[in-house]
Scaffold this active site. Structure first.
Site, short mmCIF file in Angstrom:
data_model
loop_
_atom_site.label_atom_id
_atom_site.label_comp_id
_atom_site.label_asym_id
_atom_site.label_seq_id
_atom_site.Cartn_x
_atom_site.Cartn_y
_atom_site.Cartn_z
N ASN A 62 0.82 -1.25 -0.10
CA ASN A 62 -0.03 -0.07 -0.05
C ASN A 62 0.87 1.46 -0.01
OD1 ASN A 62 -2.03 2.19 0.63
ND2 ASN A 62 -2.13 1.35 2.73
N TRP A 63 0.91 1.89 -1.18
CA TRP A 63 1.87 3.14 -1.28
C TRP A 63 1.36 4.14 -0.61
CZ3 TRP A 63 3.87 2.95 -6.99
CH2 TRP A 63 4.49 1.90 -7.31
N LYS A 64 0.06 4.27 -0.13
CA LYS A 64 -0.68 5.21 0.58
C LYS A 64 -0.42 6.75 -0.21
CE LYS A 64 0.29 3.17 4.78
NZ LYS A 64 0.04 3.51 6.33
N HIS A 118 -9.46 1.25 4.97
CA HIS A 118 -8.30 1.31 5.84
C HIS A 118 -8.59 2.29 6.87
CE1 HIS A 118 -4.25 2.77 6.46
NE2 HIS A 118 -3.96 1.50 5.81
N GLU A 149 -6.78 4.72 7.95
CA GLU A 149 -6.56 6.30 7.54
C GLU A 149 -7.80 6.86 7.05
OE1 GLU A 149 -2.84 5.69 5.55
OE2 GLU A 149 -2.08 5.15 7.28
N GLU A 178 -5.12 -4.98 10.61
CA GLU A 178 -4.35 -3.73 10.75
C GLU A 178 -4.41 -2.97 12.13
OE1 GLU A 178 -2.36 -2.72 7.03
OE2 GLU A 178 -4.13 -1.31 7.24
N SER A 189 3.69 -1.87 10.54
CA SER A 189 5.13 -2.05 10.32
C SER A 189 5.56 -3.44 10.02
CB SER A 189 5.39 -1.56 11.62
OG SER A 189 4.99 -0.14 11.97
N GLY A 212 2.91 -1.15 4.20
CA GLY A 212 2.85 0.35 3.81
C GLY A 212 4.18 0.76 3.62
N GLY A 213 4.84 1.51 4.52
CA GLY A 213 6.28 1.91 4.29
C GLY A 213 7.14 1.15 3.68
P1 PGA Z 1 2.90 0.40 7.66
O1 PGA Z 1 1.47 0.71 6.78
O2 PGA Z 1 3.45 -0.85 6.94
O3 PGA Z 1 3.68 1.72 7.12
O4 PGA Z 1 2.73 0.33 9.04
C1 PGA Z 1 0.59 -0.54 6.83
C2 PGA Z 1 -0.73 -0.02 6.09
O5 PGA Z 1 -1.35 0.98 6.56
O6 PGA Z 1 -1.31 -0.75 5.21
#
Ligand code: PGA
Length: 251
Positions: free
Chosen positions: A9-11, A95, A97, A167, A212, A233-234
Site C-alpha cells: 500500500n503506497w498510500k 483502511h 486512515e 491492521e 510495520s 505500507g512504508g
Molecule cells: P505500515 O502501513 O506498514 O507503514 O505500518 C500498513 C498499512 O497502513 O497498510
C-alpha cells in the site's frame, strides 16, 4: 490451501520520478511463485504501474473506490468498474486512515465493498483497533463489530472472493508491530467469527496482517497459522525490502 498474499500500500506517496524508479526495481525482482504479489499505488499512478508491470506477476490495486460500481456524476471519485477497465484487480476498503481522517463509516465502506465485488474487484477489507481500545481490552470486540457490519451488509458468501487485513491502528506507520502471538490471536478470532457463518468460507479466506511489517519481522508473522500474508505500507516503497518481504511469505 490458502495462497499467501503480499500487497504493498503506497498510500499518498510518490512522484512521477520516484514511482518510475520503484516500478523499475519491482520489475527486476525474482518473486516466489507461491505468493500473490500486488502493489496499490495512488490512483494517479495506477496506469503507469499497470503499464510498467505488464508481463510480471505483480497485480495492481486501488486504495479506494466509489460507493457506486458504475461511472456517473460523482466528482472526485473513481468507480470500481473504471478501476477494472484500467486493469486493477483489487481495492482496499476501510483502511484506518480513511475511517479516521476521511470519516468513512461502516455504512459507506460496506457500499464500497459491494460496489467493488459487483465490478469483479477483490475487496481487501481493513479492520483493526486503536491503542486506546487495545488497552481497554476491547480489541476482539472492536474488530468483531467491524467485521460483522460487513457480513451483515454483504453476506458471508461475499467473503469467498474477498481478503481481510487485520491492521492494528497503533502499529500502522509507527514502527510498533503486533507480536506474532498478538496478531495470531486476532486472526484466529476473525476466522472463527467467519466460521460461525460458514466453515468453508472461513477456511478459504485470506487474512493479511498489516502494521510495520518489514523483512526483519515478516518470517515470524507469516509463520503463524492464521496469517496468510501481509499488507505492507512504508516498507513497500523500497523495491528490495518489498521483495524480501515477498520472499519471506514464500518460505
Ligand atoms: P505500515 O502501513 O506498514 O507503514 O505500518 C500498513 C498499512 O497502513 O497498510
Amino acid at each position: 490451501m490458502r495462497r499467501t498474499m503480499v500487497a504493498g500500500n503506497w498510500k499518498m506517496y510518490g512522484t512521477r520520478a520516484s514511482v518510475a524508479e520503484l516500478l523499475s526495481g519491482l520489475g527486476q525482482l525474482a518473486l516466489p511463485d507461491s505468493v500473490d504479489v500486488a502493489v496499490i499505488p495512488p490512483s494517479l499512478f495506477i496506469n503507469q504501474a499497470i503499464a510498467e508491470l505488464h508481463g510480471t506477476s505483480i497485480a495492481v490495486g486501488a486504495q479506494n473506490c466509489a460507493v457506486e460500481a458504475n461511472q456517473g456524476a460523482l466528482t472526485g471519485e473513481i468507480a470500481s468498474s473504471q478501476l477494472v477497465d484500467a486493469g486493477c484487480t483489487l481495492v482496499l476498503v476501510g483502511h484506518s486512515e480513511r475511517r479516521q481522517v476521511i470519516g468513512e463509516t461502516d455504512e459507506v465502506l460496506c457500499r464500497k465493498f459491494a460496489a467493488a465485488q459487483a465490478s469483479g474487484l477483490v475487496p481487501v477489507l481493513c479492520i483493526g483497533e486503536t491503542l486506546e481500545q487495545r488497552e481497554a481490552g476491547k480489541t476482539l470486540e472492536v474488530v468483531g463489530a467491524q467485521l460483522s457490519s460487513v457480513i451483515a451488509a454483504v453476506g458471508i458468501e461475499a467473503f469467498t472472493s474477498a481478503v481481510v487485513a487485520y491492521e492494528p491502528v497503533w502499529a500502522i506507520g509507527t514502527g510498533l508491530t503486533a507480536s506474532p502471538q498478538q496478531a495470531q490471536e486476532v486472526h484466529a478470532a476473525i476466522r472463527s467469527q467467519l466460521a460461525k457463518e460458514s466453515a468453508e468460507v472461513a477456511r478459504g479466506v485470506r487474512l493479511l496482517y498489516g502494521g510495520s511489517v518489514k523483512a526483519a519481522n515478516a518470517v515470524e508473522l507469516f509463520g503463524m497459522p492464521d496469517i496468510d500474508g501481509g499488507l505492507i505500507g512504508g516498507a513497500s516503497l523500497n523495491a528490495d525490502e518489498f521483495g524480501a518481504i515477498c520472499r519471506a511469505a514464500g518460505n
